[in-house]
Design an enzyme around this catalytic site. Structure first.
Site, PDB file in Angstrom:
ATOM      1  N   HIS A  30      -1.029   6.327   8.386  1.00 56.90           N
ATOM      2  CA  HIS A  30      -0.173   5.208   8.811  1.00 56.90           C
ATOM      3  C   HIS A  30       1.298   5.511   8.521  1.00 56.90           C
ATOM      4  O   HIS A  30       2.168   5.376   9.394  1.00 56.90           O
ATOM      5  CB  HIS A  30      -0.620   3.941   8.067  1.00 56.90           C
ATOM      6  N   GLU A  31       1.574   5.953   7.291  1.00 56.29           N
ATOM      7  CA  GLU A  31       2.971   6.236   6.938  1.00 56.29           C
ATOM      8  C   GLU A  31       3.501   7.447   7.693  1.00 56.29           C
ATOM      9  O   GLU A  31       4.684   7.485   8.055  1.00 56.29           O
ATOM     10  CB  GLU A  31       3.099   6.446   5.432  1.00 56.29           C
ATOM     11  N   GLY A  66       0.815  -1.198   0.000  1.00 57.86           N
ATOM     12  CA  GLY A  66       0.000   0.000   0.000  1.00 57.86           C
ATOM     13  C   GLY A  66       0.851   1.251   0.000  1.00 57.86           C
ATOM     14  O   GLY A  66       0.547   2.229  -0.687  1.00 57.86           O
ATOM     15  N   MET A 104       5.069   2.847   1.637  1.00 53.66           N
ATOM     16  CA  MET A 104       6.322   2.584   2.339  1.00 53.66           C
ATOM     17  C   MET A 104       6.810   3.858   3.002  1.00 53.66           C
ATOM     18  O   MET A 104       6.876   4.918   2.378  1.00 53.66           O
ATOM     19  CB  MET A 104       7.382   2.053   1.363  1.00 53.66           C
ATOM     20  N   GLU A 105       7.210   3.733   4.271  1.00 49.89           N
ATOM     21  CA  GLU A 105       7.500   4.878   5.127  1.00 49.89           C
ATOM     22  C   GLU A 105       8.907   5.428   4.973  1.00 49.89           C
ATOM     23  O   GLU A 105       9.556   5.804   5.975  1.00 49.89           O
ATOM     24  CB  GLU A 105       7.264   4.491   6.587  1.00 49.89           C
ATOM     25  N   ASN A 106       9.432   5.560   3.759  1.00 48.75           N
ATOM     26  CA  ASN A 106      10.743   6.178   3.592  1.00 48.75           C
ATOM     27  C   ASN A 106      10.750   7.538   4.274  1.00 48.75           C
ATOM     28  O   ASN A 106       9.847   8.356   4.080  1.00 48.75           O
ATOM     29  CB  ASN A 106      11.042   6.374   2.105  1.00 48.75           C
ATOM     30  N   HIS A 122       4.667   6.498  11.053  1.00 49.93           N
ATOM     31  CA  HIS A 122       5.972   5.827  10.991  1.00 49.93           C
ATOM     32  C   HIS A 122       7.137   6.814  11.061  1.00 49.93           C
ATOM     33  O   HIS A 122       8.261   6.408  11.397  1.00 49.93           O
ATOM     34  CB  HIS A 122       6.094   5.035   9.682  1.00 49.93           C
TER      35      HIS A 122
END
Length: 851
Positions: free
Chosen positions: A299-300, A265, A267-269, A303
């Site tokens: 959500h991200e 879905g 990615m928390e880069n 993070h």
């Protein structure tokens, strides 16, 4: 390859020898279509005279220099690791290599837009794929400062986790240099490059800094990018998290990029989040999808603090990273956005996922034993995300909301830019709550399985409760009777509405807990265990409550209690306690037409998915055709009666098309596709055309020429994926053979196209089309697992398993492979065991339905 699967013990040993200061990474993305140039300079401290290794999966290593001493690349590289001997106290390593672009959604993924032939790149490094781009000590506890420089075509946009420090024109195009990052784990660094377009904004952080915000996608999609809504959710999240965490945003800018062919879905880069491109809505989508995007954005963002600022030491705490973000994002959505019923969504979608995963034979404690990277790859599951978040929600109820957040704030203060283990968070929560969490951790985090709670009620002749208790049951495999903090709600029909008239909150411990707070009260029409969804447990209804539910399930004033009762009825069906046809009739006769389902888009979406599983897998085969026909007919009636332009109308249109099988129903689909029939408010837009056409293809009413003509109308990446799925769904042996060959024998498809072909392959009205592939599936498993990357192999192993043939013969064939393959990789065996469980459960449900 040997050495690619890093073990936890290897990581521990390396962390004892090495402390990394910085990386300087210089990438040249102009050297060709297959590979790119990568130069890495690593400065690190080591134990004098010791030896270790650094990770690099490359096409070729040209030079390796350690402390000015040139090493022979052929001697120190095995294709995965570079051996480093004779370390000094202070070390500088320079590695020059060519690395490969990937088409699997791992490493540096390369995509060519069919609309304009522009190239787009993005990195995806979790779990261990930064080593596909630069030389790196690939483990989360060896954090460092990263400085990127990237050479690319001049008309591109290049994005990384830090702001651009400067650019210069070079012969090949332009060179971007980025500011150094804070100390990060390598898996949350990022490189995103291509002619991405979008909008830029900014916000003021709680410490007064101005944070630039960018929202980008491919330029051929930018007309559909509703950046304002994404920025609005981001602003709400910033305000909420900075207040709740009592800590300003820890990085200098925040870009959100929607990228093609993404596996997850998002990615928390750190500072440069990537999202799946389907979140750019080019056609009308259900509100469930809009809400899901908001929750994913939050959500991200969560993070950035929990995962990026403070990072797990090793992957056994992956669950805490993901569960916290899942819990925090739902909390933020419910309290800081328009999506105030997000806990209903959580129950319907996430928690049901957790319950399914926790009843598999491969279930595991929340704190899983992660021995190596392969263990991690298959652990992005319903336990890691949804059960963990459910248990955190219960922990908040147990220690108190403010006490929980106070502990989280202390955790961030103490461990900022460092690495932690679970005990570090629990220590802070014990300090703020005054509770000993050791027993709680052992009970909830170190055991597997889900218990069932059911009420026991006694009443006198006047209907007054004389005794009530809550009974807890566990399974033989996981006999843990945990302590639950939960509520029990009393609901009565008041003017036709199920309204809560009393609520008791308590700790339920052991096999039996007396509900003294109910004694002396009139028996309610419906007694709801786990009201407000505080606990993690399956629930059952007493006989009176069950009767009320079956007749009035659409009468709840609020969406959450209705979704809890619906979940209990679904559990009974999955567990073989109720007939599948009865559940299908309940859905079609009460839930789907009722206001309860219509009030919440995600609840409706989940119910429709459950309807599909019930009809296609859980009904007795002898009666299935009849149930299929009745289901499609009722869905058509619901579609025709739905409010024009409503979310309900859109979802019923998709559901009806998916269930249409008879000539009569396929004719309706054909008329909607052709435009000879219209429904007020239903826009047969680009994506709806593919929904309708795919139904016609699967039903034998459209051929490859029609698919090709539709692809001409929609010559985009999304159109290519839809066309690939449609071709694989053609109901001929030749089409199935071609699909199988492209996925299993050839294996060169990009990740997104492979997923589409797999989805189309399994879409059959006549399951006999899949029988020739059963033995071939099992024969191919080991080869696919050995030759493909993890993402690609998992797609094949799970997606091509012929669950549509849910019958005893498939169960026996699966058991034979498991018996013959005791030496197969554990991760592969786990996936096959989970596939098997789906068939075994379906057979139990079919047997119950036949009775």
């Amino acid at each position: 390859m040997p050495g690619e699967n890093l073990t936890r013990e290897e990581a521990r040993a390396r962390a004892a020898l090495v402390e990394v200061d910085s990386y300087e990474i210089d990438l040249d993305l102009t050297t060709g279509d297959e590979t790119f140039a990568s130069r890495t300079t690593v400065r690190f401290r080591g134990t004098e005279g010791s030896s270790t290794f650094i990770d690099l999966i490359s096409a070729a290593v040209h030079s390796v220099s350690l402390n000015g001493r040139d090493l022979d690349p052929a001697a120190v590289s095995d294709g995965v690791r570079l051996q480093l001997d004779g370390l000094a106290g202070e070390n500088e390593l320079v590695v020059v290599a060519d690395c490969r672009y990937m088409n699997t959604g791992e490493g540096l993924h390369r995509f060519v837009d069919p609309v304009d032939d522009e190239v787009y790149l993005y990195s995806q490094f979790e779990v261990a794929d930064s080593r596909r781009v630069f030389a790196v000590f690939e483990q989360p506890d060896l954090k460092a400062v990263f400085t990127f420089a990237v050479t690319a075509p001049a008309h591109w946009r290049v994005i990384s986790g830090a702001p651009v420090a400067g650019t210069e024109e070079v012969a090949a195009g332009r060179r971007w240099t980025f500011e150094p990052t804070p100390r990060l784990s390598s898996y949350v660094t990022a490189v995103i490059a291509g002619p991405y377009a979008g909008e830029e904004s900014e916000l003021v952080s709680s410490d007064g800094r101005t944070i630039p915000l960018g929202v980008y996608c491919r330029k051929s999609l930018v007309q559909h990018l509703d950046a304002d809504n994404i920025v609005a959710a981001t602003r709400a999240g910033f305000t909420f998290f900075e207040r709740e965490f009592d800590r300003p945003y820890p990085f200098t800018k925040y870009d959100q990029v929607f990228v093609p062919e993404f596996n997850a879905g998002a990615m928390e880069n750190a500072g440069a989040v990537t999202f799946v491109e389907s979140y750019v809505f080019r056609s009308k989508v259900p509100q469930a999808m809009v809400e899901r995007r908001v929750v994913t954005v939050l959500h991200e963002l969560a993070h950035m603090w929990f995962g990026d600022l403070v990072t797990m030491r090793w992957w056994n705490d992956l669950w805490l990273n993901e569960s916290f973000a899942e819990f925090a994002s739902t909390l933020a959505a419910a309290e800081a956005t328009e999506w105030t019923s997000s806990w209903t969504t959580f129950n319907s979608l996430e928690k049901s996922w957790a319950y399914r995963q926790d009843q598999l034979p491969t279930t595991h404690p929340i704190v899983a034993e992660i021995n190596d990277l392969e263990d991690v790859e298959v652990n992005f599951d319903g336990i890691t995300y949804a059960k963990g978040a459910s248990v955190l929600k219960q922990l908040v109820a147990y220690v108190g909301r403010e006490e929980f957040m106070s502990g989280v704030r202390a955790y961030f203060r103490r461990h900022a830019y460092g690495n932690t283990e679970l005990v570090d968070l629990l220590r802070e929560l014990e300090q703020t709550s005054g509770r000993d969490l050791g027993a709680w951790s052992r009970e909830w985090l170190e055991t597997a399985g889900v218990a069932t709670l059911r009420p026991e009620v006694q009443v006198d002749e006047g209907g007054t409760i004389t005794a009530a208790a809550l009974l807890q049951e566990a399974t033989a495999e996981h006999p843990h009777l945990r302590a639950h903090r939960l509520a029990v709600g009393c609901y009565d029909l008041v003017d036709g509405v199920l309204t809560r008239t009393h609520r008791v909150e308590l700790d339920a411990v052991g096999a039996r807990t007396e509900l003294t707070g109910l004694v002396g009260r009139p028996r309610p029409d419906l007694l709801l265990v786990n009201d407000d969804d505080l606990a993690y447990a399956k629930i059952r209804l007493d006989d009176v409550s069950l009767d009320t539910a079956l007749h009035h399930l659409d009468a709840f004033a609020e969406s959450l209690p209705g979704s809890l009762v619906a979940a209990a009825l679904w559990d009974m069906t999955r567990d073989g306690e109720a007939a599948a046809r009865d559940y299908a009739d309940l859905l079609l006769g009460t839930l789907l037409p009722g206001d309860g389902a219509r009030a919440d888009s995600t609840v409706l979406m989940v119910l429709l998915r459950q309807l599909t599983t019930t009809v296609e897998l859980y009904t007795a085969p002898a009666r299935r055709a009849e149930v299929q026909e009745r289901t499609a007919g009722t869905l058509l009636e619901l579609l025709r009666s739905a409010a024009p332009g409503s979310d309900t109308q859109l979802q019923f249109a998709r559901a009806f098309a998916g269930r249409a099988r008879s000539g009569e129903h396929l004719a309706v689909v054909q008329d909607l596709y052709d435009g000879t029939t219209t429904l007020e408010g239903l826009d047969v837009d680009t994506d709806m055309r593919w929904v309708l056409l795919s139904a016609l293809v699967a039903g034998g009413r459209a051929d490859a020429a029609v698919i090709d003509a539709e692809l001409v109308r929609d010559h985009t990446a999304t159109g290519q994926r839809a066309a690939a799925a449609a071709r694989a769904a053609l109901p001929t042996a030749e089409a199935k053979e071609a699909a199988w060959a492209s996925v299993v024998d050839d294996g060169s498809l990009p990740n997104a196209l492979q997923a589409s072909v797999i989805g189309g392959f399994g879409r059959v009205h006549d399951v006999d089309l899949l029988r020739p592939f059963v033995d071939r599936y099992f024969d191919a498993l080991r080869r696919v697992w050995a030759e493909r990357t993890n993402e690609m192999a998992q797609q094949v192993v799970t997606g091509l398993y012929p669950v549509q043939l849910a019958e005893q013969a498939l169960l026996e064939r699966t058991d034979r492979w498991l018996a013959e393959s005791t030496d197969a990789p554990p991760a592969l065996r786990r996936l096959v065991l989970e596939n098997r469980d789906g068939v075994a459960r379906a057979l139990r449900a079919q047997e119950r339905d036949a009775r």
